[in-house]
Design an enzyme around this catalytic site. Sequence first.
Site, short mmCIF file in Angstrom:
data_model
loop_
_atom_site.label_atom_id
_atom_site.label_comp_id
_atom_site.label_asym_id
_atom_site.label_seq_id
_atom_site.Cartn_x
_atom_site.Cartn_y
_atom_site.Cartn_z
N SER A 1 3.12 10.57 15.53
CA SER A 1 2.45 10.92 16.79
C SER A 1 2.51 9.74 17.75
O SER A 1 2.15 8.62 17.40
CB SER A 1 0.98 11.26 16.53
N GLU B 1 -0.65 5.87 20.26
CA GLU B 1 -0.99 5.55 18.86
C GLU B 1 0.07 4.59 18.33
O GLU B 1 -0.23 3.69 17.56
CB GLU B 1 -1.01 6.84 18.04
N ARG C 1 -7.71 5.89 13.99
CA ARG C 1 -6.40 5.22 13.94
C ARG C 1 -6.46 3.72 14.17
O ARG C 1 -5.56 3.15 14.77
CB ARG C 1 -5.41 5.84 14.92
C1 LIG Z 1 7.27 11.31 10.37
C2 LIG Z 1 6.00 10.52 10.52
C3 LIG Z 1 4.78 11.10 10.24
C4 LIG Z 1 3.59 10.38 10.38
N1 LIG Z 1 2.41 11.00 10.09
C5 LIG Z 1 1.26 10.32 10.22
C6 LIG Z 1 0.00 10.95 9.91
O1 LIG Z 1 -0.07 12.11 9.51
N2 LIG Z 1 -1.13 10.21 10.06
C7 LIG Z 1 -1.10 8.92 10.49
O2 LIG Z 1 -2.17 8.29 10.59
N3 LIG Z 1 0.06 8.30 10.77
C8 LIG Z 1 1.24 8.96 10.65
N4 LIG Z 1 2.42 8.33 10.95
C9 LIG Z 1 2.42 6.95 11.47
C10 LIG Z 1 2.57 5.84 10.42
O3 LIG Z 1 3.29 6.29 9.31
C11 LIG Z 1 1.22 5.30 9.98
O4 LIG Z 1 0.52 4.71 11.07
C12 LIG Z 1 1.33 4.26 8.86
O5 LIG Z 1 0.06 4.00 8.35
C13 LIG Z 1 1.97 2.94 9.32
O6 LIG Z 1 2.26 2.16 8.17
P1 LIG Z 1 3.46 1.10 8.14
O7 LIG Z 1 3.42 0.43 6.81
O8 LIG Z 1 4.72 1.74 8.52
O9 LIG Z 1 2.98 0.07 9.26
P2 LIG Z 1 3.84 -0.59 10.43
O10 LIG Z 1 4.26 0.48 11.36
O11 LIG Z 1 4.86 -1.48 9.87
O12 LIG Z 1 2.70 -1.47 11.12
C14 LIG Z 1 1.64 -0.88 11.81
C15 LIG Z 1 0.62 -1.98 12.16
O13 LIG Z 1 -0.04 -2.41 10.98
C16 LIG Z 1 0.07 -3.83 10.84
N5 LIG Z 1 0.14 -4.12 9.40
C17 LIG Z 1 0.97 -3.56 8.49
N6 LIG Z 1 0.72 -4.07 7.27
C18 LIG Z 1 -0.28 -4.97 7.44
C19 LIG Z 1 -0.98 -5.85 6.55
N7 LIG Z 1 -0.69 -5.90 5.24
N8 LIG Z 1 -1.95 -6.66 7.06
C20 LIG Z 1 -2.24 -6.63 8.38
N9 LIG Z 1 -1.62 -5.82 9.27
C21 LIG Z 1 -0.65 -5.01 8.80
C22 LIG Z 1 1.35 -4.19 11.58
O14 LIG Z 1 1.34 -5.55 11.98
C23 LIG Z 1 1.26 -3.24 12.76
O15 LIG Z 1 0.40 -3.77 13.73
C24 LIG Z 1 3.62 9.03 10.82
C25 LIG Z 1 4.86 8.43 11.09
C26 LIG Z 1 6.03 9.15 10.94
C27 LIG Z 1 7.35 8.49 11.23
#
Ligand SMILES: Cc1cc2nc3c(=O)[nH]c(=O)nc-3n(C[C@H](O)[C@H](O)[C@H](O)COP(=O)(O)OP(=O)(O)OC[C@H]3O[C@@H](n4cnc5c(N)ncnc54)[C@H](O)[C@@H]3O)c2cc1C
Length: 310
Positions: free
Chosen positions: A231, A301, A182
């Site tokens: 999570s 996480e 992660r």
């Molecule tokens: C219902 C649900 C189910 C989920 N299931 C999973 C799962 O099965 N597995 C899993 O791993 N996660 C899961 N997640 C968590 C989440 O969706 C993931 O971690 C996802 O990858 C986050 O992406 P985001 O675009 O929303 O990032 P954000 O939440 O907006 O950002 C997360 C981090 O990434 C950084 N970031 C984002 N884009 C960039 C970029 N272009 N360059 C540099 N840094 C960047 C941000 O600054 C921040 O620090 C789940 C979440 C929910 C709500």
Amino acid sequence: MKDKGKDLEKFARKMSKEISGRVEERALMKRYTSFRIGGICELMVFPKNREDLALVVEMCENQGLAWKILGRGSNLLVSDQGVDEVLINLQEGFKGVESGGKGLVKAEAGVRLAHLVKLCQDEGLSGLEFCAGIPGTVGGGLKMNAGAEGSEIKKVVTRVEFHRYPEGVYSRRQKELRFEYRSLELREREIILGAEFELRESDPREIRARILEYLRSRRQTQPIQWPSAGSVFKNPPGKYAGKIIEELGLKGHRSGDAQISELHANFIINRGRAKATQVLELIELIREKALREKGIRLETEIEVIGRENG
Ligand SMILES: Cc1cc2nc3c(=O)[nH]c(=O)nc-3n(C[C@H](O)[C@H](O)[C@H](O)COP(=O)(O)OP(=O)(O)OC[C@H]3O[C@@H](n4cnc5c(N)ncnc54)[C@H](O)[C@@H]3O)c2cc1C
């Protein structure tokens, strides 16, 4: 404080004039997070392209303003007091996806994982099915090394392209990147612009069947009808955080509208008007109990950002 607000307004106006993308003042973070929680972000910027992005970062740096990239906010808990940093949202400008044959697919950072999964299915390319149901972007997925169903992004990505102030754009091969459970280690100021994935050619019907199966399993095991950030805790080595929390007897425990899910104890859900402080209270309760009763240190996480509550 008033002067600071005025300076920021002036800065926002200047930025609006200089970039082709959009600037949003006093953005409500509830609208930009899957938790539907969070105060105000004074300035959110939506660069249209790479030139815009470079300019936005340079302007923030020159002004001495901290900034951060926002994906779909699906791994974030944002303070009720809001965010001081300028949030740079790549979802309006960085939406390109192309399949280059031989199983190679390129996607920009703002592309939704769901969109990428669908495109790969249609093209008969297998390897990213595990991302079905992960509500993030390509950038967020890479930063978090998103994973599910025994796979993770690091297994299918071959190259990542970055922008970093002040040196500009460069790319790194998978082997040169430090992925962990992660997380992908980024240098300070490093922004993911996009990535290349290597996938296997496969029957679209088989890919679709796998995707549907993964989505069905999520519906059964995760409270996806409620806002959350997925999570809350990382799984400790060899254990499941959800099982630990369940054994602590905390399923269903509430603080206001924040609740430890009855369905999956590693999810905290927002049953309506939950505050970040209430989610944090539950997080603390779980941590403290896990340490006291089981000697386990749980690590979050989800990322907590924004002004300190107080
Ligand atoms: C219902 C649900 C189910 C989920 N299931 C999973 C799962 O099965 N597995 C899993 O791993 N996660 C899961 N997640 C968590 C989440 O969706 C993931 O971690 C996802 O990858 C986050 O992406 P985001 O675009 O929303 O990032 P954000 O939440 O907006 O950002 C997360 C981090 O990434 C950084 N970031 C984002 N884009 C960039 C970029 N272009 N360059 C540099 N840094 C960047 C941000 O600054 C921040 O620090 C789940 C979440 C929910 C709500």
